[in-house]
Design a protein around this motif. Structure first.
Motif, PDB file in Angstrom:
ATOM      1  N   SER A  60     -39.843 -48.886 -53.937  1.00 32.61           N
ATOM      2  CA  SER A  60     -38.605 -49.657 -53.952  1.00 32.61           C
ATOM      3  C   SER A  60     -38.362 -50.139 -55.377  1.00 32.61           C
ATOM      4  CB  SER A  60     -38.709 -50.855 -53.017  1.00 32.61           C
ATOM      5  OG  SER A  60     -39.643 -51.791 -53.542  1.00 32.61           O
ATOM      6  N   LEU A  61     -37.171 -50.610 -55.671  1.00 31.16           N
ATOM      7  CA  LEU A  61     -36.871 -51.110 -57.016  1.00 31.16           C
ATOM      8  C   LEU A  61     -37.803 -52.255 -57.399  1.00 31.16           C
ATOM      9  CD1 LEU A  61     -32.957 -51.138 -57.103  1.00 31.16           C
ATOM     10  CD2 LEU A  61     -34.510 -49.397 -57.984  1.00 31.16           C
ATOM     11  N   LYS A  62     -38.086 -53.139 -56.435  1.00 33.63           N
ATOM     12  CA  LYS A  62     -38.965 -54.274 -56.700  1.00 33.63           C
ATOM     13  C   LYS A  62     -40.362 -53.807 -57.092  1.00 33.63           C
ATOM     14  CE  LYS A  62     -40.791 -58.450 -54.424  1.00 33.63           C
ATOM     15  NZ  LYS A  62     -40.802 -59.223 -53.148  1.00 33.63           N
ATOM     16  N   LYS A  63     -40.888 -52.867 -56.362  1.00 36.55           N
ATOM     17  CA  LYS A  63     -42.214 -52.327 -56.656  1.00 36.55           C
ATOM     18  C   LYS A  63     -42.211 -51.574 -57.985  1.00 36.55           C
ATOM     19  CE  LYS A  63     -46.457 -50.807 -55.477  1.00 36.55           C
ATOM     20  NZ  LYS A  63     -47.627 -51.671 -55.273  1.00 36.55           N
ATOM     21  N   ALA A  64     -41.141 -50.839 -58.237  1.00 39.28           N
ATOM     22  CA  ALA A  64     -41.062 -50.031 -59.458  1.00 39.28           C
ATOM     23  C   ALA A  64     -41.016 -50.907 -60.700  1.00 39.28           C
ATOM     24  CB  ALA A  64     -39.833 -49.134 -59.404  1.00 39.28           C
ATOM     25  N   LEU A  65     -40.230 -51.994 -60.641  1.00 37.61           N
ATOM     26  CA  LEU A  65     -40.136 -52.855 -61.817  1.00 37.61           C
ATOM     27  C   LEU A  65     -41.394 -53.693 -61.993  1.00 37.61           C
ATOM     28  CD1 LEU A  65     -38.450 -53.877 -64.179  1.00 37.61           C
ATOM     29  CD2 LEU A  65     -37.571 -55.671 -62.686  1.00 37.61           C
ATOM     30  N   SER A  66     -41.895 -54.274 -60.920  1.00 35.02           N
ATOM     31  CA  SER A  66     -43.069 -55.146 -61.033  1.00 35.02           C
ATOM     32  C   SER A  66     -44.309 -54.386 -61.482  1.00 35.02           C
ATOM     33  CB  SER A  66     -43.337 -55.861 -59.704  1.00 35.02           C
ATOM     34  OG  SER A  66     -43.641 -54.932 -58.685  1.00 35.02           O
ATOM     35  N   ASN A  67     -44.351 -53.073 -61.196  1.00 35.17           N
ATOM     36  CA  ASN A  67     -45.475 -52.241 -61.635  1.00 35.17           C
ATOM     37  C   ASN A  67     -45.123 -51.365 -62.827  1.00 35.17           C
ATOM     38  OD1 ASN A  67     -48.002 -52.305 -59.583  1.00 35.17           O
ATOM     39  ND2 ASN A  67     -46.095 -52.786 -58.513  1.00 35.17           N
ATOM     40  N   SER A  68     -43.917 -51.583 -63.360  1.00 38.39           N
ATOM     41  CA  SER A  68     -43.471 -50.933 -64.598  1.00 38.39           C
ATOM     42  C   SER A  68     -43.606 -49.410 -64.558  1.00 38.39           C
ATOM     43  CB  SER A  68     -44.271 -51.495 -65.788  1.00 38.39           C
ATOM     44  OG  SER A  68     -43.526 -51.395 -66.972  1.00 38.39           O
ATOM     45  N   VAL A  69     -43.015 -48.804 -63.533  1.00 40.80           N
ATOM     46  CA  VAL A  69     -43.103 -47.349 -63.343  1.00 40.80           C
ATOM     47  C   VAL A  69     -42.062 -46.661 -64.221  1.00 40.80           C
ATOM     48  CG1 VAL A  69     -42.993 -45.472 -61.676  1.00 40.80           C
ATOM     49  CG2 VAL A  69     -43.927 -47.695 -60.989  1.00 40.80           C
TER      50      VAL A  69
ATOM     51  N   THR B 219     -47.935 -56.059 -62.884  1.00 38.63           N
ATOM     52  CA  THR B 219     -48.728 -55.839 -64.098  1.00 38.63           C
ATOM     53  C   THR B 219     -49.220 -57.125 -64.759  1.00 38.63           C
ATOM     54  OG1 THR B 219     -46.672 -55.773 -65.381  1.00 38.63           O
ATOM     55  CG2 THR B 219     -47.573 -53.662 -64.616  1.00 38.63           C
ATOM     56  N   ALA B 220     -48.727 -58.280 -64.308  1.00 42.89           N
ATOM     57  CA  ALA B 220     -49.111 -59.542 -64.954  1.00 42.89           C
ATOM     58  C   ALA B 220     -49.905 -60.459 -64.031  1.00 42.89           C
ATOM     59  CB  ALA B 220     -47.859 -60.268 -65.462  1.00 42.89           C
ATOM     60  N   THR B 221     -50.618 -59.891 -63.074  1.00 46.44           N
ATOM     61  CA  THR B 221     -51.349 -60.719 -62.107  1.00 46.44           C
ATOM     62  C   THR B 221     -52.477 -61.527 -62.736  1.00 46.44           C
ATOM     63  OG1 THR B 221     -52.731 -58.799 -61.581  1.00 46.44           O
ATOM     64  CG2 THR B 221     -50.854 -59.236 -60.123  1.00 46.44           C
ATOM     65  N   ARG B 222     -52.898 -61.153 -63.935  1.00 47.49           N
ATOM     66  CA  ARG B 222     -53.986 -61.920 -64.552  1.00 47.49           C
ATOM     67  C   ARG B 222     -53.572 -63.369 -64.843  1.00 47.49           C
ATOM     68  NH1 ARG B 222     -55.929 -58.920 -69.765  1.00 47.49           N
ATOM     69  NH2 ARG B 222     -55.640 -57.109 -68.430  1.00 47.49           N
ATOM     70  N   LEU B 223     -52.261 -63.640 -64.898  1.00 44.61           N
ATOM     71  CA  LEU B 223     -51.829 -65.034 -65.037  1.00 44.61           C
ATOM     72  C   LEU B 223     -52.284 -65.861 -63.843  1.00 44.61           C
ATOM     73  CD1 LEU B 223     -48.200 -64.811 -66.488  1.00 44.61           C
ATOM     74  CD2 LEU B 223     -50.289 -65.489 -67.677  1.00 44.61           C
ATOM     75  N   ARG B 224     -52.353 -65.214 -62.667  1.00 52.89           N
ATOM     76  CA  ARG B 224     -52.843 -65.898 -61.469  1.00 52.89           C
ATOM     77  C   ARG B 224     -54.371 -65.777 -61.356  1.00 52.89           C
ATOM     78  NH1 ARG B 224     -48.246 -68.666 -60.787  1.00 52.89           N
ATOM     79  NH2 ARG B 224     -46.547 -67.493 -59.813  1.00 52.89           N
ATOM     80  N   ASN B 225     -54.889 -64.594 -61.615  1.00 51.05           N
ATOM     81  CA  ASN B 225     -56.304 -64.324 -61.351  1.00 51.05           C
ATOM     82  C   ASN B 225     -57.245 -64.859 -62.425  1.00 51.05           C
ATOM     83  OD1 ASN B 225     -55.303 -62.881 -59.164  1.00 51.05           O
ATOM     84  ND2 ASN B 225     -55.339 -60.925 -60.262  1.00 51.05           N
ATOM     85  N   ILE B 226     -56.806 -64.791 -63.696  1.00 52.66           N
ATOM     86  CA  ILE B 226     -57.676 -65.193 -64.804  1.00 52.66           C
ATOM     87  C   ILE B 226     -57.298 -66.576 -65.342  1.00 52.66           C
ATOM     88  CG2 ILE B 226     -58.401 -64.647 -67.168  1.00 52.66           C
ATOM     89  CD1 ILE B 226     -58.127 -61.690 -66.439  1.00 52.66           C
ATOM     90  N   TYR B 227     -56.016 -66.796 -65.530  1.00 54.48           N
ATOM     91  CA  TYR B 227     -55.569 -68.078 -66.092  1.00 54.48           C
ATOM     92  C   TYR B 227     -55.253 -69.106 -65.008  1.00 54.48           C
ATOM     93  CZ  TYR B 227     -55.460 -65.531 -70.437  1.00 54.48           C
ATOM     94  OH  TYR B 227     -55.838 -64.796 -71.533  1.00 54.48           O
ATOM     95  N   HIS B 228     -55.213 -68.662 -63.777  1.00 50.90           N
ATOM     96  CA  HIS B 228     -55.040 -69.543 -62.609  1.00 50.90           C
ATOM     97  C   HIS B 228     -53.838 -70.467 -62.755  1.00 50.90           C
ATOM     98  CE1 HIS B 228     -58.931 -68.063 -61.337  1.00 50.90           C
ATOM     99  NE2 HIS B 228     -59.465 -68.451 -62.487  1.00 50.90           N
ATOM    100  N   LEU B 229     -52.734 -69.898 -63.204  1.00 52.52           N
ATOM    101  CA  LEU B 229     -51.515 -70.681 -63.375  1.00 52.52           C
ATOM    102  C   LEU B 229     -50.803 -70.827 -62.031  1.00 52.52           C
ATOM    103  CD1 LEU B 229     -50.075 -69.171 -66.695  1.00 52.52           C
ATOM    104  CD2 LEU B 229     -51.502 -71.206 -66.418  1.00 52.52           C
ATOM    105  N   PRO B 230     -50.573 -72.053 -61.578  1.00 50.04           N
ATOM    106  CA  PRO B 230     -49.902 -72.265 -60.297  1.00 50.04           C
ATOM    107  C   PRO B 230     -48.382 -72.351 -60.444  1.00 50.04           C
ATOM    108  CG  PRO B 230     -50.655 -74.361 -61.141  1.00 50.04           C
ATOM    109  CD  PRO B 230     -51.047 -73.325 -62.169  1.00 50.04           C
ATOM    110  N   ASN B 231     -47.899 -72.285 -61.662  1.00 53.66           N
ATOM    111  CA  ASN B 231     -46.489 -72.531 -61.950  1.00 53.66           C
ATOM    112  C   ASN B 231     -45.572 -71.492 -61.293  1.00 53.66           C
ATOM    113  OD1 ASN B 231     -48.446 -72.834 -64.309  1.00 53.66           O
ATOM    114  ND2 ASN B 231     -46.903 -74.333 -64.880  1.00 53.66           N
ATOM    115  N   ASN B 232     -44.303 -71.869 -61.135  1.00 55.04           N
ATOM    116  CA  ASN B 232     -43.261 -70.898 -60.796  1.00 55.04           C
ATOM    117  C   ASN B 232     -43.012 -70.050 -62.036  1.00 55.04           C
ATOM    118  OD1 ASN B 232     -40.886 -72.058 -58.322  1.00 55.04           O
ATOM    119  ND2 ASN B 232     -43.085 -72.377 -58.393  1.00 55.04           N
TER     120      ASN B 232
END
Length: 767
Positions: free
Chosen positions: A504-513, A624-637
């Motif tokens: 889908s467009l959402k998946k394509a953009l979020s994974n930078s295809v 592609t930017a999940t490390r903001l949650r997984n490594i930096y543990h940012l809870p922000n919007n």
């Protein structure tokens, strides 16, 4: 009696000599008084004293960021001077200040008899505060062998005139505003801010004594360079205060027991906080003053180096410090990884064309070339070694190196740019133009243009949604060769090329295809995408080719950040601005920025904006930017987009929060030098961590709760419904068999006709 004296020829000679000397001195004095040795300032001129003052650059809370100056000077009023500071000065420099008229005759006699005749250095000097002020204001000229005498007399005349015009308080104030301190600093306010990071009025007794003590020899008693020597001098000042009953022994003991604690601030153009920002502000201030023809009351033009202006900016000093610390921490580690990955095969070591082309850009090379030297002679000259300081992340090192060695050293460094904007009005909150302004003057925010990689893809998808494409449209991930584009075949990172997989467009953009981005741009139309990018704030020309979907165009960081503000500013781009207002030294308003409050037209619909935010939120939460949650543990919007360019030359990250849009870039200044592999060079690894560290610092500071705890607007239920679809979809049996949805529909129609299936299969076989 007199007759007897005059009969003695020796006494007569002495008397005549005495009268001759008196007349000669009177004549000499008169020649100075009437301007034979140079014009003296008149009382009128002295009553209109104007001293050049540094222009101050202030942040959004009126905190000092830096200055523009010839002499680093800021003025204060008498009421700003602590009594301990005044007492320290008088006790040390001029104990009879309140008793003389500018020239202390008793002190001069003491100096003459004790210092000159008896060689007793302990007798002190004969210079008063007023005499020193005269010297500070008008300097000294070179009159040859008579220089010291002429200058002293000139100063005494000026001092007496000043005493007639000004009160003792006014003289003390002028003295403190003009006296030179250590490190090319003029005036007590500048010195107080530079050495102790506090205003004059806040100085403690030991701090006041330290600064007064440095006046005896501002280099020798520089508290930054010679702390022990400075402390000894400070203690002498404190004892002088005891001697003249300004403080008691208990106060002196408490003051002398404390060590000098500096909080040194760098305000020089090459040093200190936000140097790239300050340079931009300087240029913009000069341009504003010139373009709007602002002038002083006397009709002359303002001079930012002399007229003591106050330039109020949008920058948040605390936020800037967090940004710089985040950049420095990440870039120091990344540089180490980057060099290790290349090893001995580093391009700055192995590719001679890179070194040679950069060598020819050097000013020194061009000078030698113009002088007629051959290439070999130029190389010989540039190979001569000398002692030089080289930048290193851990600690600068002083080595024996040639110009060529130095160039090769600096070619290896990765550089960085970062900009954080308030999306509602475009106010610049944090600004990093490079890793260290002392060694890398090129500004990667305002001057540089680089390929932007996948950070361009949101413009493609925005144009698609705005032009009616369903958010749940699916595209196959498989590679396609475009024969009309010289058999160009876009490829995906990680080798993604499943012929049966659709995103889908959402998946394509979020994974930078990549493959889907190109298919989308071809579907919506390249021209429409370019128009959308320009409406969103991109000013650079964009070539009308499908590869722009992958970010092959060179854009500036400033315009890219502006374009992304549309997603959290009611679909309108915010124009970045730096200066809120400018005042003269008296506080009179010269300029005020009102453009930030102007409303612009929406460049796309609310529907498109909310859909795109959902797409880019997914980049953070599952892309592609999940490390903001997984490594930096940012809870922000947070919403955002990573970007990596061809051959890993540039890494990008765009971080979008409801009240702050931040763009970071990392790459080598020489665009021929990239990262050795995608693992290190991808935007998620090279640029994103700066944002991650920056946001962590903001989250820990309650001051920024309004920014860090802000929530995105509530998504329209219709959009939630329109996005309620599977992110991926496998091709069905018939699509696998026939290759497209169109063929599948034709097959179903053929089934309804007698013999239709066989006719359909025959046509497909023929094709």
């Amino acid at each position: 009696m007199l007759k007897k004296i005059f009969k003695n020829k020796w006494m007569k000679a002495i008397i005549y000599l005495f009268f001759f000397l008196v007349i000669a001195f009177a004549g000499f004095y008169a020649s100075i008084y009437f301007g034979f040795w140079g014009k003296l300032p008149t009382k009128k001129e002295l009553s209109e004293l104007k001293q050049s003052q540094a222009t101050q650059i202030l942040d959004n809370e009126n905190r000092l960021i830096g200055k523009f100056y010839v002499f680093d000077r800021q003025s204060v009023h008498y009421n700003d001077l602590p009594q301990s500071l005044i007492d320290a000065l008088i006790a040390t420099e001029d104990a009879r200040f309140y008793e003389h008229d500018g020239v202390d005759n008793k002190s001069l006699l003491r100096v003459f008899f004790k210092t000159i005749l008896l060689s007793d250095d302990s007798s002190g000097g004969g210079s008063t505060i007023t005499l020193q002020l005269a010297k500070n204001l008008f300097g000294r000229n070179n009159y040859g062998q008579l220089g010291i005498v002429v200058n002293k007399i000139r100063e005494s005349i000026v001092a007496k005139r000043m005493e007639e015009l000004y009160s003792k308080k006014e003289i003390i104030t002028m003295y403190f505003n003009t006296v030179p301190f250590s490190d090319n600093t003029y005036g007590i306010e500048s010195a107080s801010l530079k050495f102790f990071n506090k205003h004059t009025s806040e100085l403690s007794l030991p701090e006041a004594a330290t600064l007064v003590g440095s006046l005896k020899a501002n280099h020798s008693y520089n508290p930054r360079l010679f702390p022990e020597r400075s402390q000894l001098r400070r203690d002498v000042v404190i004892q002088q205060m005891v001697r003249y009953n300004y403080i008691n022994q208990t106060q002196a003991a408490n003051a002398t027991h404390s060590k000098i604690k500096l909080d040194y601030q760098y305000y020089a153009p090459n040093q200190g906080v936000a140097p790239y920002f300050r340079e931009v502000v300087k240029k913009k201030t000069e341009k504003l003053l010139k373009a709007n023809k602002y002038q002083k009351p006397d009709g002359s033009d303002y001079n930012i180096y002399r007229d003591g202006l106050k330039v109020y900016t949008t920058l948040d000093l605390t936020m800037q410090k967090y940004a710089e610390k985040a950049m420095q921490k990440h870039m120091a580690n990344l540089q180490q990884t980057y060099e290790k990955a290349y090893g001995k095969n580093a391009p700055w070591l192995t590719q001679k064309n890179i070194l040679e082309s950069n060598l020819k850009k050097l000013k020194r090379y061009q000078q030698l070339k113009e002088s007629g030297l051959t290439e070999d002679q130029i190389h010989d000259s540039l190979s001569l070694k000398k002692e030089i300081e080289l930048f290193e992340w851990k600690e600068n090192k002083v080595v024996q190196a040639s110009t060529i060695d130095s160039l090769q050293h600096y070619l290896k460094f990765l550089n960085s740019g970062m900009l954080a904007l308030d999306p509602k009005n475009g106010a610049v909150k944090a600004y990093i133009g490079g890793i260290d302004y002392r060694y890398f003057k090129y500004d990667h925010v305002s001057q540089s243009k680089r390929q932007v990689g996948s950070t361009f893809k949101p413009f493609v998808y925005t144009a698609a949604i705005e032009n009616g494409m369903d958010p749940c449209t699916y595209f196959p991930v498989k590679e396609v060769t475009y024969t009309d584009m010289n058999n160009w075949t876009p490829k995906n990172a990680g080798g993604l090329n499943d012929p049966d997989l659709n995103y889908s467009l959402k998946k394509a953009l979020s994974n930078s295809v990549n493959t889907i981005a190109v298919k989308v741009i071809n579907e919506v139309g390249i021209k429409k995408v370019i128009d959308m990018a320009h409406q969103m704030g991109i000013k650079s020309e964009i070539e009308e080719v499908p590869s722009i979907a992958l970010g092959t165009e060179n854009l500036g960081l400033l315009e890219l950040t502006k374009a992304y503000t549309t997603f959290v500013n009611d679909s309108q781009p915010s124009t970045p601005f730096f200066i809120t207002k400018i005042e003269d030294k008296h506080g009179k308003l010269i300029y005020e920025n009102k453009a930030s409050s102007e409303k612009k037209e929406k460049v796309f619909s609310d529907y498109t904006r909310q859909v795109m935010l959902e797409f880019m939120k997914a980049t953070i939460d599952e892309g592609t930017a999940t490390r903001l949650r997984n490594i930096y543990h940012l809870p922000n919007n947070i919403a955002g987009k990573t970007g990596t360019t061809q051959d890993n030359k540039d890494g990008w990250f765009v971080g979008i929060t409801p009240k702050l849009v931040t763009v970071t870039w990392v790459g080598n200044d020489d665009q021929r030098i990239g990262f050795s592999n995608t693992r290190i060079g991808q935007g998620a690894n090279s640029a994103l961590p700066i944002f991650g560290e920056f946001m962590q610092a903001l989250n820990k500071d309650e001051k920024f709760n309004a920014i860090t705890r802000a929530k995105f607007e509530k998504t329209n239920p219709r959009i939630i419904k329109d996005l309620d679809c599977e992110l991926t979809k496998e091709n069905g049996f018939f699509k696998k068999l026939f290759g497209s949805d169109k063929n599948e529909k034709q097959f179903k129609k053929a089934k309804k006709k007698k013999g239709g299936i066989f006719s359909f299969l025959k046509r497909k076989q023929e094709k």
